[in-house]
Design a protein around this motif. Structure first.
Motif, PDB file in Angstrom:
ATOM      1  N   ALA A   1       0.816  -1.214   0.000  1.00  8.39           N
ATOM      2  CA  ALA A   1       0.000   0.000   0.000  1.00  8.39           C
ATOM      3  C   ALA A   1       0.849   1.264   0.000  1.00  8.39           C
ATOM      4  N   VAL A   2       2.066   1.187   0.550  1.00  5.81           N
ATOM      5  CA  VAL A   2       2.911   2.372   0.645  1.00  5.81           C
ATOM      6  C   VAL A   2       3.302   2.904  -0.727  1.00  5.81           C
ATOM      7  N   VAL A   3       3.224   2.068  -1.772  1.00  3.44           N
ATOM      8  CA  VAL A   3       3.569   2.530  -3.122  1.00  3.44           C
ATOM      9  C   VAL A   3       2.679   3.696  -3.538  1.00  3.44           C
ATOM     10  N   GLY A   4       1.449   3.728  -3.052  1.00  2.11           N
ATOM     11  CA  GLY A   4       0.578   4.857  -3.369  1.00  2.11           C
ATOM     12  C   GLY A   4       1.136   6.183  -2.893  1.00  2.11           C
ATOM     13  N   SER A   5       1.998   6.138  -1.858  1.00  8.44           N
ATOM     14  CA  SER A   5       2.591   7.359  -1.320  1.00  8.44           C
ATOM     15  C   SER A   5       3.765   7.860  -2.146  1.00  8.44           C
ATOM     16  N   PHE A   6       4.123   7.116  -3.193  1.00  7.73           N
ATOM     17  CA  PHE A   6       5.205   7.547  -4.077  1.00  7.73           C
ATOM     18  C   PHE A   6       4.724   8.586  -5.083  1.00  7.73           C
ATOM     19  N   PHE A   7       3.452   8.945  -5.000  1.00  4.49           N
ATOM     20  CA  PHE A   7       2.855   9.856  -5.978  1.00  4.49           C
ATOM     21  C   PHE A   7       2.115  10.975  -5.272  1.00  4.49           C
TER      22      PHE A   7
END
Length: 464
Positions: free
Chosen positions: A139-145
């Motif tokens: 889910a943390v990948v969403g915070s890369f944007f």
């Protein structure tokens, strides 16, 4: 039960706004938008990015990492500024002009009252393996944007383009969020490719002004009988058109299909149909459509639809050049009952998809534009959450792994949370090329578990 430790979170280090040193004179005028742009207003930004490993010497304890990062970010900002000079609409904001007579409400891109594109530097206490090793996308990948869950209409107040560089322990993630009203997937990767091209040129000592190998065509295409601006069906409160639906609970997983696996699917589909006309991607889409439909456990008489995005640039007469910067896509719908889809085999499903694509021509495109101008409608996220359908987004034809920024080839591509729903499938080129394809599949947890147990589906998967 021992409570789990909280997941690491992305830490914002700095942000700023980037503009070209000089904008072209045409940026002083409103950029009016045709129907294929305006229909995107209620959906999310396009969010895609690349994960790069840091070279081994830059992981050495004696290496001055802060100095390297500072220099790298300065180069990214310089090249981004130069790239925006070619793609000036991305420096603007959306604006709505209201009138007392038709057209009552028109949305356009305004570059005269804008801070520019946003640039963010962030960090995360994780490794490349922490991002890539889990079966499902963390889910943390969403915070890369940036612009998480923002819809395109929010571009009235938020930047139309945002670049976020997230430092990991042993790598960097470069993520772009682009307002979908300004451009489609072809336009998104055209910009990404151009940014990388200018970065590489400036690394070699070239001046800030770089002549692109593929300059964008920014003049918008309008039907001949309606050159714009186009009126929208607003009321005084347009919130019903631009609602932010709650994000569904999803599992996201990447599945890799090798060149040989795709050739096998294509060969079998064409053999069953007695033809050679069915393409590799149509064959793969038919395979995925059938398997996800089976995992959905729908009744035989239920209608299941498969949507494929068609690039209209080459279908118009005269054709529009590939460098056209804007939206030129149409979702093509192919429908069948669950019973016939599962009983008649992959060749039959692929032939239905092929027929839908073959019938998509200039006359249909012009008719769609004429009807839309008379009765405007929007793509709505809430209507995409139909558990009976699947939708294929993106394209494995885009040049994604050619963006290197002096770091070498990326190890993986990832997307943000924008436009994710049950049945969303995104097609990307395999990292090793050769016609291999990666599919990012988003499904409810229940459907994903069934798909993973589907022997027909998993037999074609090479690596996941």
């Amino acid at each position: 039960m021992v409570p789990r430790p909280p997941l690491p979170s992305v830490r914002l280090i700095s942000d700023c706004f980037i503009k070209p040193h000089r904008l072209p004179p045409q940026s002083n005028h409103p950029l009016h938008l045709p129907p294929w742009d305006l229909v995107m207003l209620p959906i999310h930004y396009i969010q895609r990015g690349l994960l790069f490993p840091l070279p081994p010497r830059r992981l050495d304890p004696g290496f001055d990492r802060p100095a390297f990062i500072h220099s790298f970010l300065d180069k990214l900002k310089r090249s981004l500024s130069s790239t925006l000079a070619h793609f000036y609409p991305l420096t603007g904001r959306l604006a709505t002009l209201k009138r007392t007579e038709p057209p009552f409400y028109t949305v356009f891109v305004d570059c005269t009252n804008s801070l520019g594109a946003r640039f963010i530097h962030a960090s995360l206490d994780m490794t490349l393996a922490d991002v890539l090793s889990p079966k499902y996308v963390p889910a943390v990948v969403g915070s890369f944007f940036d612009h998480d869950q923002a819809v395109n209409h929010d571009g009235h107040d938020q930047s139309l383009l945002s670049a976020q560089v997230t430092e990991l322990a042993d790598g960097l993630f470069i993520g772009l969020s682009m307002n979908h009203v300004v451009g489609d997937g072809s336009s998104f990767w055209h910009f990404f490719n151009s940014w990388s091209e200018i970065f590489q040129a400036q690394e070699k000592g070239t001046a800030d002004v770089v002549q692109l190998s593929r300059p964008p065509i920014l003049t918008r295409w309008f039907p001949e009988n309606h050159p714009g601006p186009v009126s929208l069906p607003y009321t005084n409160d347009p919130s019903s058109f631009f609602a932010h639906p709650d994000a569904p609970e999803l599992k996201e997983r990447f599945f890799h299909f090798s060149t040989d696996a795709i050739a096998g699917l294509k060969g079998e589909a064409n053999r069953q149909c007695g033809t050679t006309n069915i393409s590799s991607f149509q064959s793969l889409t038919a395979h995925v459509w059938r398997c996800i439909t089976r995992a959905s456990r729908l009744p035989p008489d239920q209608i299941s639809s498969c949507y494929m995005n068609a690039n209209n640039r080459g279908r118009l007469e005269p054709p529009v050049p590939p460098e056209y910067y804007g939206n030129m896509v149409t979702p093509l719908r192919t429908a069948a009952t669950v019973g016939e889809l599962l009983d008649r085999g992959p060749g039959w499903a692929a032939r239905q998809l092929h027929a839908t694509v073959a019938e998509h021509n200039d006359a249909k495109l012009r008719k769609w534009n004429e009807e839309w101008i008379k009765n405007p409608h929007m793509y709505h996220l809430g209507r995409m959450f139909d558990p009976c359908n699947i939708m294929m987004w993106s394209s494995p034809r885009f040049n994604m792994y050619g963006n290197e920024f002096g770091l070498g080839k990326a190890v993986a591509l990832r997307g943000g949370q924008g436009n994710k729903f049950d049945g969303k499938v995104s097609g990307y080129p395999g990292r090793d090329g050769g016609g291999s394809i990666d599919l990012e599949i988003c499904l409810s947890p229940e459907k994903m578990a069934v798909l993973e147990d589907d022997a027909e589906f998993m037999t074609a998967v090479t690596v996941s």
